[in-house]
Motif scaffolding. Structure first.
Motif, PDB file in Angstrom:
ATOM      1  N   VAL A  27      12.185  22.239 -10.205  1.00  0.00           N
ATOM      2  CA  VAL A  27      11.942  21.608 -11.516  1.00  0.00           C
ATOM      3  C   VAL A  27      13.089  20.698 -11.961  1.00  0.00           C
ATOM      4  O   VAL A  27      12.861  19.574 -12.396  1.00  0.00           O
ATOM      5  CB  VAL A  27      11.647  22.692 -12.579  1.00  0.00           C
ATOM      6  CG1 VAL A  27      11.570  22.078 -13.965  1.00  0.00           C
ATOM      7  CG2 VAL A  27      10.336  23.401 -12.246  1.00  0.00           C
ATOM      8  N   ARG A  43      10.176  16.660 -30.956  1.00  0.00           N
ATOM      9  CA  ARG A  43       9.452  15.429 -30.671  1.00  0.00           C
ATOM     10  C   ARG A  43       9.765  14.316 -31.655  1.00  0.00           C
ATOM     11  O   ARG A  43       9.400  13.172 -31.421  1.00  0.00           O
ATOM     12  CB  ARG A  43       7.944  15.705 -30.803  1.00  0.00           C
ATOM     13  CG  ARG A  43       7.298  16.065 -29.507  1.00  0.00           C
ATOM     14  CD  ARG A  43       6.220  17.092 -29.708  1.00  0.00           C
ATOM     15  NE  ARG A  43       6.543  18.261 -28.908  1.00  0.00           N
ATOM     16  CZ  ARG A  43       6.276  18.357 -27.614  1.00  0.00           C
ATOM     17  NH1 ARG A  43       5.629  17.410 -27.003  1.00  0.00           N
ATOM     18  NH2 ARG A  43       6.646  19.410 -26.933  1.00  0.00           N
ATOM     19  N   ASN A  60       5.997  16.141 -22.132  1.00  0.00           N
ATOM     20  CA  ASN A  60       5.659  17.509 -21.768  1.00  0.00           C
ATOM     21  C   ASN A  60       5.940  17.769 -20.292  1.00  0.00           C
ATOM     22  O   ASN A  60       5.616  16.949 -19.441  1.00  0.00           O
ATOM     23  CB  ASN A  60       4.171  17.787 -21.996  1.00  0.00           C
ATOM     24  CG  ASN A  60       3.822  17.851 -23.464  1.00  0.00           C
ATOM     25  OD1 ASN A  60       4.691  18.076 -24.298  1.00  0.00           O
ATOM     26  ND2 ASN A  60       2.568  17.648 -23.774  1.00  0.00           N
ATOM     27  N   GLY A  61       6.528  18.932 -20.025  1.00  0.00           N
ATOM     28  CA  GLY A  61       6.691  19.390 -18.652  1.00  0.00           C
ATOM     29  C   GLY A  61       7.797  18.692 -17.878  1.00  0.00           C
ATOM     30  O   GLY A  61       7.871  18.809 -16.654  1.00  0.00           O
ATOM     31  N   MET A  62       8.684  17.973 -18.564  1.00  0.00           N
ATOM     32  CA  MET A  62       9.720  17.208 -17.868  1.00  0.00           C
ATOM     33  C   MET A  62      10.982  18.014 -17.589  1.00  0.00           C
ATOM     34  O   MET A  62      11.884  17.547 -16.899  1.00  0.00           O
ATOM     35  CB  MET A  62      10.066  15.949 -18.670  1.00  0.00           C
ATOM     36  CG  MET A  62       8.919  14.956 -18.711  1.00  0.00           C
ATOM     37  SD  MET A  62       8.411  14.502 -17.032  1.00  0.00           S
ATOM     38  CE  MET A  62       6.980  13.484 -17.374  1.00  0.00           C
ATOM     39  N   GLY A  63      11.062  19.236 -18.180  1.00  0.00           N
ATOM     40  CA  GLY A  63      12.189  20.107 -17.838  1.00  0.00           C
ATOM     41  C   GLY A  63      13.136  20.453 -18.971  1.00  0.00           C
ATOM     42  O   GLY A  63      14.192  21.055 -18.733  1.00  0.00           O
ATOM     43  N   LYS A  64      12.762  20.128 -20.216  1.00  0.00           N
ATOM     44  CA  LYS A  64      13.673  20.382 -21.344  1.00  0.00           C
ATOM     45  C   LYS A  64      13.947  21.875 -21.517  1.00  0.00           C
ATOM     46  O   LYS A  64      15.103  22.304 -21.576  1.00  0.00           O
ATOM     47  CB  LYS A  64      13.074  19.800 -22.649  1.00  0.00           C
ATOM     48  CG  LYS A  64      12.761  18.312 -22.554  1.00  0.00           C
ATOM     49  CD  LYS A  64      12.146  17.785 -23.838  1.00  0.00           C
ATOM     50  CE  LYS A  64      10.801  18.400 -24.200  1.00  0.00           C
ATOM     51  NZ  LYS A  64       9.700  18.037 -23.272  1.00  0.00           N
ATOM     52  N   THR A  65      12.866  22.661 -21.589  1.00  0.00           N
ATOM     53  CA  THR A  65      13.050  24.110 -21.759  1.00  0.00           C
ATOM     54  C   THR A  65      13.761  24.696 -20.548  1.00  0.00           C
ATOM     55  O   THR A  65      14.642  25.561 -20.688  1.00  0.00           O
ATOM     56  CB  THR A  65      11.682  24.791 -21.965  1.00  0.00           C
ATOM     57  OG1 THR A  65      11.102  24.283 -23.172  1.00  0.00           O
ATOM     58  CG2 THR A  65      11.808  26.300 -22.061  1.00  0.00           C
ATOM     59  N   THR A  66      13.417  24.213 -19.378  1.00  0.00           N
ATOM     60  CA  THR A  66      14.054  24.725 -18.153  1.00  0.00           C
ATOM     61  C   THR A  66      15.553  24.425 -18.170  1.00  0.00           C
ATOM     62  O   THR A  66      16.363  25.258 -17.731  1.00  0.00           O
ATOM     63  CB  THR A  66      13.386  24.110 -16.912  1.00  0.00           C
ATOM     64  OG1 THR A  66      11.981  24.391 -16.970  1.00  0.00           O
ATOM     65  CG2 THR A  66      13.967  24.673 -15.631  1.00  0.00           C
ATOM     66  N   TYR A  82      11.382  27.455 -10.244  1.00  0.00           N
ATOM     67  CA  TYR A  82      10.584  28.654 -10.519  1.00  0.00           C
ATOM     68  C   TYR A  82       9.934  28.998  -9.185  1.00  0.00           C
ATOM     69  O   TYR A  82       9.019  28.291  -8.742  1.00  0.00           O
ATOM     70  CB  TYR A  82       9.511  28.383 -11.571  1.00  0.00           C
ATOM     71  CG  TYR A  82      10.061  28.050 -12.949  1.00  0.00           C
ATOM     72  CD1 TYR A  82      10.561  29.058 -13.779  1.00  0.00           C
ATOM     73  CD2 TYR A  82      10.066  26.739 -13.414  1.00  0.00           C
ATOM     74  CE1 TYR A  82      11.056  28.767 -15.041  1.00  0.00           C
ATOM     75  CE2 TYR A  82      10.553  26.445 -14.681  1.00  0.00           C
ATOM     76  CZ  TYR A  82      11.042  27.454 -15.487  1.00  0.00           C
ATOM     77  OH  TYR A  82      11.530  27.154 -16.737  1.00  0.00           O
TER      78      TYR A  82
HETATM   79  N1  LIG Z   1       7.690  30.103 -15.729  1.00  0.00           N
HETATM   80  C1  LIG Z   1       7.327  29.037 -15.007  1.00  0.00           C
HETATM   81  N2  LIG Z   1       6.840  29.156 -13.746  1.00  0.00           N
HETATM   82  C2  LIG Z   1       6.504  28.077 -13.018  1.00  0.00           C
HETATM   83  N3  LIG Z   1       6.605  26.803 -13.448  1.00  0.00           N
HETATM   84  C3  LIG Z   1       7.072  26.619 -14.694  1.00  0.00           C
HETATM   85  C4  LIG Z   1       7.457  27.711 -15.533  1.00  0.00           C
HETATM   86  N4  LIG Z   1       7.891  27.202 -16.718  1.00  0.00           N
HETATM   87  C5  LIG Z   1       7.767  25.868 -16.607  1.00  0.00           C
HETATM   88  N5  LIG Z   1       7.290  25.506 -15.385  1.00  0.00           N
HETATM   89  C6  LIG Z   1       7.072  24.136 -14.911  1.00  0.00           C
HETATM   90  O1  LIG Z   1       8.328  23.476 -14.903  1.00  0.00           O
HETATM   91  C7  LIG Z   1       8.174  22.126 -15.329  1.00  0.00           C
HETATM   92  C8  LIG Z   1       9.102  21.893 -16.529  1.00  0.00           C
HETATM   93  O2  LIG Z   1       8.661  22.710 -17.604  1.00  0.00           O
HETATM   94  P1  LIG Z   1       9.474  22.835 -18.961  1.00  0.00           P
HETATM   95  O3  LIG Z   1       8.819  23.927 -19.724  1.00  0.00           O
HETATM   96  O4  LIG Z   1      10.911  22.954 -18.666  1.00  0.00           O
HETATM   97  O5  LIG Z   1       9.182  21.417 -19.620  1.00  0.00           O
HETATM   98  P2  LIG Z   1       9.400  20.921 -21.105  1.00  0.00           P
HETATM   99  O6  LIG Z   1      10.033  19.569 -20.985  1.00  0.00           O
HETATM  100  O7  LIG Z   1      10.083  21.952 -21.896  1.00  0.00           O
HETATM  101  O8  LIG Z   1       7.885  20.720 -21.612  1.00  0.00           O
HETATM  102  P3  LIG Z   1       7.228  20.901 -23.072  1.00  0.00           P
HETATM  103  O9  LIG Z   1       7.511  19.626 -23.793  1.00  0.00           O
HETATM  104  O10 LIG Z   1       5.782  21.063 -22.770  1.00  0.00           O
HETATM  105  O11 LIG Z   1       7.844  22.110 -23.719  1.00  0.00           O
HETATM  106  C9  LIG Z   1       6.701  21.939 -15.643  1.00  0.00           C
HETATM  107  O12 LIG Z   1       6.102  21.350 -14.527  1.00  0.00           O
HETATM  108  C10 LIG Z   1       6.201  23.342 -15.848  1.00  0.00           C
HETATM  109  O13 LIG Z   1       4.844  23.440 -15.502  1.00  0.00           O
END
Ligand SMILES: Nc1ncnc2c1ncn2[C@@H]1O[C@H](COP(=O)(O)OP(=O)(O)OP(=O)(O)O)[C@@H](O)[C@H]1O
Ligand SMILES: [Mg+2]
Length: 233
Positions: free
Chosen positions: A21, A191, A41-47, A16
């Protein structure tokens, strides 16, 4: 790549802006397979899901979907290749009715609106309600139904049961199992490891944008230290 492979990602690096990420993720999704995607949380699943969908394209790495190079494909092309998305927060159109939400997404195939309503009888009773007026569980059913009526070869579901009451979550898990039985591949983020283990063929765990575990639910069950370290359970 064999013709049973639907998605084949290798060495994905996703950013991002300047924020790095995903640090080189490999992921394979075979036809009809259910993969559970886990991690704190925040480990990159959604990304990772967004990278596979072209919403946040990887800056490096390869991505093949149904045999085609999709590393820099736009989201609409990836959707047309048969990859559907159920985003966190569901992405329902709140001012359109349930019926309109389904009609907008529908494409010809075995999963027509009647079949979706048969799968989710609660939605059948809410067809004329606004997408924003129905409960969270009904919205999730609508989001999954909307993915199904596109007649996809796979569905990526983020936070499948987040915020849902246990009884509704149970319905969602039954649906995930039904999707699997119908031969549609899925990647499911949630989860609830117990529920995921019951429906998944494989489990993938991410930590800080890297894959730290990939294996069957039984293989994960045999590694309590991985569960403790990466899932906090
Ligand atoms: N739009 C964005 N801009 C900048 N950083 C982002 C953005 N979306 C996510 N991040 C960062 O990227 C990293 C991975 O986020 P992501 O949302 O992929 O994690 P996740 O595993 O889906 O977390 P969660 O369990 O909270 O949904 C985190 O550090 C988050 O802060
Ligand atoms: Mg997420």
């Amino acid at each position: 790549m064999s013709d049973t492979t639907l998605i084949e990602a290798a060495g994905l690096h996703t950013y991002y802006g300047a924020s790095h990420v995903l640090h080189g993720i490999d992921l394979t999704l075979r036809r009809s397979e259910t993969v559970a995607l886990l991690g704190r949380n925040g480990m990159g699943k959604t990304t990772l899901l967004r990278s596979l969908l072209g919403l946040t394209p990887p800056r490096r790495g390869s991505l093949r979907i149904a045999g085609r190079d999709m590393a820099s494909a736009r989201p609409d092309r990836i959707a047309r290749a048969g990859v559907a998305y159920v985003p966190e927060g569901r992405g329902i159109f709140p001012t359109l009715s349930v019926r309109e939400n389904l009609l907008l997404a529908a494409r010809p195939g075995a999963w027509n609106i009647e079949r979706v309503l048969g799968t989710f009888p609660r939605l059948a009773q809410r067809l004329d309600h606004g997408g924003g007026q129905i409960s969270g569980g009904e919205q999730q059913m609508l989001a999954i139904g909307r993915a199904l009526v596109t007649n996809p070869s796979c569905i990526l579901i983020d936070e499948a049961t987040e915020g849902l009451a246990p009884l509704i979550a149970r319905d969602i898990w039954a649906t995930v199992a039904a999707i699997r039985a119908a031969g549609i591949a899925t990647i499911v983020v949630d989860r609830n490891l117990a529920a995921l283990s019951a429906v998944a063929d494989r489990v993938v765990i991410l930590a800080k944008g890297l894959t730290v575990f990939a294996g069957t639910p039984a293989e994960l069950a045999a590694q309590p230290e991985i569960k403790h370290r990466h899932l906090g359970i």
